[in-house]
Design a protein around this motif. Structure first.
Motif, PDB file in Angstrom:
ATOM      1  N   ARG A 238      -7.272  -2.984  -4.255  1.00 25.82           N
ATOM      2  CA  ARG A 238      -6.032  -2.447  -3.496  1.00 25.82           C
ATOM      3  C   ARG A 238      -6.108  -3.047  -2.128  1.00 25.82           C
ATOM      4  O   ARG A 238      -6.957  -2.987  -1.411  1.00 25.82           O
ATOM      5  CB  ARG A 238      -6.266  -0.779  -3.565  1.00 25.82           C
ATOM      6  CG  ARG A 238      -6.230  -0.077  -4.830  1.00 25.82           C
ATOM      7  CD  ARG A 238      -6.442   1.298  -4.606  1.00 25.82           C
ATOM      8  NE  ARG A 238      -6.554   1.945  -5.740  1.00 25.82           N
ATOM      9  CZ  ARG A 238      -7.781   2.506  -6.268  1.00 25.82           C
ATOM     10  NH1 ARG A 238      -9.000   2.235  -5.472  1.00 25.82           N
ATOM     11  NH2 ARG A 238      -7.814   3.078  -7.364  1.00 25.82           N
ATOM     12  N   ASP A 244       0.972  -2.412  -0.181  1.00 32.53           N
ATOM     13  CA  ASP A 244       1.154  -2.468  -1.387  1.00 32.53           C
ATOM     14  C   ASP A 244       2.495  -1.515  -1.982  1.00 32.53           C
ATOM     15  O   ASP A 244       3.180  -2.022  -3.001  1.00 32.53           O
ATOM     16  CB  ASP A 244       0.054  -1.591  -2.210  1.00 32.53           C
ATOM     17  CG  ASP A 244      -1.277  -2.432  -2.188  1.00 32.53           C
ATOM     18  OD1 ASP A 244      -1.222  -3.719  -1.956  1.00 32.53           O
ATOM     19  OD2 ASP A 244      -2.218  -1.902  -2.560  1.00 32.53           O
ATOM     20  N   HIS A 312      -0.358  -3.841 -13.773  1.00 30.02           N
ATOM     21  CA  HIS A 312      -1.170  -3.710 -12.361  1.00 30.02           C
ATOM     22  C   HIS A 312      -2.512  -2.912 -12.625  1.00 30.02           C
ATOM     23  O   HIS A 312      -3.488  -3.547 -12.072  1.00 30.02           O
ATOM     24  CB  HIS A 312      -0.275  -2.825 -11.328  1.00 30.02           C
ATOM     25  CG  HIS A 312       1.103  -3.370 -10.974  1.00 30.02           C
ATOM     26  ND1 HIS A 312       2.128  -2.848 -11.462  1.00 30.02           N
ATOM     27  CD2 HIS A 312       1.215  -4.414  -9.931  1.00 30.02           C
ATOM     28  CE1 HIS A 312       2.950  -3.656 -10.752  1.00 30.02           C
ATOM     29  NE2 HIS A 312       2.579  -4.517 -10.107  1.00 30.02           N
ATOM     30  N   HIS A 316      -3.112  -2.438  -6.259  1.00 33.23           N
ATOM     31  CA  HIS A 316      -1.984  -2.416  -5.364  1.00 33.23           C
ATOM     32  C   HIS A 316      -1.642  -1.046  -5.557  1.00 33.23           C
ATOM     33  O   HIS A 316      -0.287  -0.644  -5.211  1.00 33.23           O
ATOM     34  CB  HIS A 316      -0.925  -3.486  -5.692  1.00 33.23           C
ATOM     35  CG  HIS A 316      -1.511  -4.708  -5.356  1.00 33.23           C
ATOM     36  ND1 HIS A 316      -1.588  -5.269  -4.120  1.00 33.23           N
ATOM     37  CD2 HIS A 316      -1.766  -5.773  -6.246  1.00 33.23           C
ATOM     38  CE1 HIS A 316      -1.862  -6.321  -4.238  1.00 33.23           C
ATOM     39  NE2 HIS A 316      -2.113  -6.808  -5.481  1.00 33.23           N
ATOM     40  N   PHE A 325       3.653  -9.048  -7.785  1.00 33.04           N
ATOM     41  CA  PHE A 325       2.366  -9.213  -7.614  1.00 33.04           C
ATOM     42  C   PHE A 325       1.768  -9.959  -8.653  1.00 33.04           C
ATOM     43  O   PHE A 325       2.251  -9.851  -9.870  1.00 33.04           O
ATOM     44  CB  PHE A 325       1.707  -7.907  -7.369  1.00 33.04           C
ATOM     45  CG  PHE A 325       1.640  -7.355  -6.122  1.00 33.04           C
ATOM     46  CD1 PHE A 325       1.436  -8.144  -5.051  1.00 33.04           C
ATOM     47  CD2 PHE A 325       2.303  -5.992  -5.852  1.00 33.04           C
ATOM     48  CE1 PHE A 325       1.522  -7.296  -3.411  1.00 33.04           C
ATOM     49  CE2 PHE A 325       2.390  -5.270  -4.586  1.00 33.04           C
ATOM     50  CZ  PHE A 325       2.058  -5.976  -3.459  1.00 33.04           C
TER      51      PHE A 325
END
Length: 499
Positions: A238, A244, A312, A316, A325
């Motif tokens: 993260r 983010d 993900h 993030h 991303f």
């Protein structure tokens, strides 16, 4: 003249590039994907230019970007006034229809995610297995459902054959079916049958195999559900939450899928199930590769493996996909053709799913690039590589619109909601933890200008431009909501008790 190769495209749904051993992951076991990488080229910089299910699949079957397909998200079709309603009138013949015209025997197995659900795609033989069924007609038309109902009626009572969704979307689960009967096993078995049947046909084959996993729910069958110890899994990667979540879709999506408060222990457990599902699919893939290798034309068979997008997986502060991303947009891309391509090598060419159309037609001797590039030529040095790659998401002219610009070093992301922008130096910061747009305004301006120039070429993107620049809207977070994905085909639309 050299004989045209057989061509096999194999894809997964929501498989991150870094969740494969050959891509450097030292935890996950993927012997057959690693075997496929040794058979050919491992491409390290390949992307889904619209990282969500339906748009990615229309890109694959058309070789066109969203400004031609009209699919920028899973919310439906967005066309300009001048674009014809018929998709093949907009984009050209679909890939399977194109390959049939080039003399190929064609078959497709698995998830296709079309609109309408039973859209005719041009395969000589097509077997569907979708994630959800919105009507009884869709459930009855699903070939995998029919297989279960006819051959294994003891499982016919299950409302969701692939695992529970809704609030269980990101809960560790186990498949309700044994390993030999899941949709992945079914897809592999049918693919092997099609490949073996090709012995009776003089034509080369073009096959498309589309696994539903490891898309959530993360429900690998026994024993893959307990293959990985959650305590051995790393925590999500993260950055600071403000960076983010500059893309407000990420917290909105977390809430949508009941994943807004996943802590590190649960994240590790989910990754263990994610890896279990990947290793299980890898085993299924091995049977398909064995079928290819049994044939006399094995060395003259081109195989390309890829995913429609990533996940993900908590990185993030996010779950699911639909961002630019790396975890969401970068995809595995393995391409092998033993008689024509080097073996066991890596390539860092900028590639994307749009290039698959040119890979198939180029290998067949009738190159048609459409919105992609001659990827085979780029990989072998006979064609110019791509200098920049662009990505698109969300309806142009609406706050949800996003654009990505990727060059060999940098990634630039623009979000119309609030006119926000991000810049990452991927060579030095592959995890995208240091946002640099305000620190390196010249680099950001250069890539923003590249986005403007590219968008100006396409009429369908005109609504996303205003006053000679990228259009922006005052920032506004979307109203939070929840998915309720039950079995609509049987009239199950919500919890029994709400309150």
């Amino acid at each position: 003249m050299a004989q045209a190769p057989s061509i096999l495209f194999i894809m997964c749904d929501q498989l991150r590039a870094d969740a494969i051993g050959a891509y450097g992951n030292g935890l996950v076991r993927t012997p057959n994907l690693n075997r496929l990488a040794r058979r050919g080229l491992l491409c390290t910089q390949a992307y889904s230019t619209c990282p969500v299910c339906m748009p990615a699949r229309y890109t694959i079957r058309t070789g066109r970007e969203p400004y031609h397909t009209g699919y920028y998200d899973n919310g439906g079709l967005h066309l300009s006034e001048s674009q014809p309603a018929d998709p093949e009138a907009r984009c050209g013949d679909y890939l399977p229809r194109t390959m049939r015209k080039l003399g190929y025997r064609t078959f497709g197995v698995g998830k296709f995610h079309t609109a309408p659900w039973n859209e005719e795609l041009g395969y000589e033989a097509q077997l569907r297995s979708e994630e959800l069924w919105n009507t009884a007609e869709q459930r009855e038309g699903d070939d995998y459902v029919r297989f279960i109902q006819e051959r294994h009626p003891e499982y016919g009572h299950l409302e969701q054959l692939h695992g529970e969704r809704t609030e269980m979307y990101y809960m560790p689960q186990t498949s309700p079916l044994p390993a030999e009967l899941t949709v992945e096993a079914w897809a592999a078995d049918r693919a092997v049958e099609f490949i073996d049947a090709a012995e009776d046909d003089e034509r080369p084959y073009f096959g498309f195999v589309s696994f539903i996993g490891p898309h959530p729910p993360l429900a690998p069958p026994i024993p893959f559900n307990r293959m990985y110890n959650p305590d051995a899994m790393p925590n999500p990667v993260r950055g600071d939450r403000e960076t983010d979540w500059m893309d407000e879709q990420l917290p909105w999506m977390n809430h949508l899928i009941w994943a807004e408060d996943i802590d590190d222990p649960r994240a590790r457990a989910l990754k263990a199930r994610y890896y279990g599902e990947i290793t299980y699919i890898d085993q299924c893939l091995g049977r398909v590769l064995d079928a290819v290798e049994r044939r006399p034309d094995a060395d003259n068979t081109l195989i390309c493996f890829f995913s429609d997008h990533g996940d993900h997986m908590g990185d993030h502060h996010a779950w699911q996909k639909e961002s630019f991303f790396e975890a969401s947009a970068r995809v595995p891309f393995l391409i092998s053709w033993p008689s024509q391509l080097p073996r066991g090598e890596e390539r860092d060419d900028l590639l994307c799913l749009t290039d698959l159309f040119a890979i198939a037609t180029g290998a067949a001797g009738r190159l048609e690039e459409r919105d992609g590039i001659d990827a085979l030529g780029s990989l072998t040095g006979s064609a110019k590589p791509r200098e920049r790659l662009f990505g698109w998401y969300g309806q142009p002219g609406e706050p949800t619109f996003k654009v990505m610009v990727r060059d060999p070093e940098w990634k630039y992301i623009y979000m119309a909601n609030g006119g926000r922008e991000q810049l990452f130096h991927l060579r030095e910061d592959p995890n995208e933890l240091r946002e640099l747009a305000s620190f390196l305004p010249d680099v950001a301006a250069r890539l923003r200008q590249a986005a403007r120039e590219e968008m100006a070429k396409h009429e369908a993107l005109a609504p996303a431009l205003a006053d000679g620049d990228l259009r922006s809207f005052p920032f506004r977070a979307r109203e939070l909501t929840r998915i309720r994905q039950f079995d609509l085909s049987r009239g199950v639309a919500d919890f029994t008790i709400n309150g």
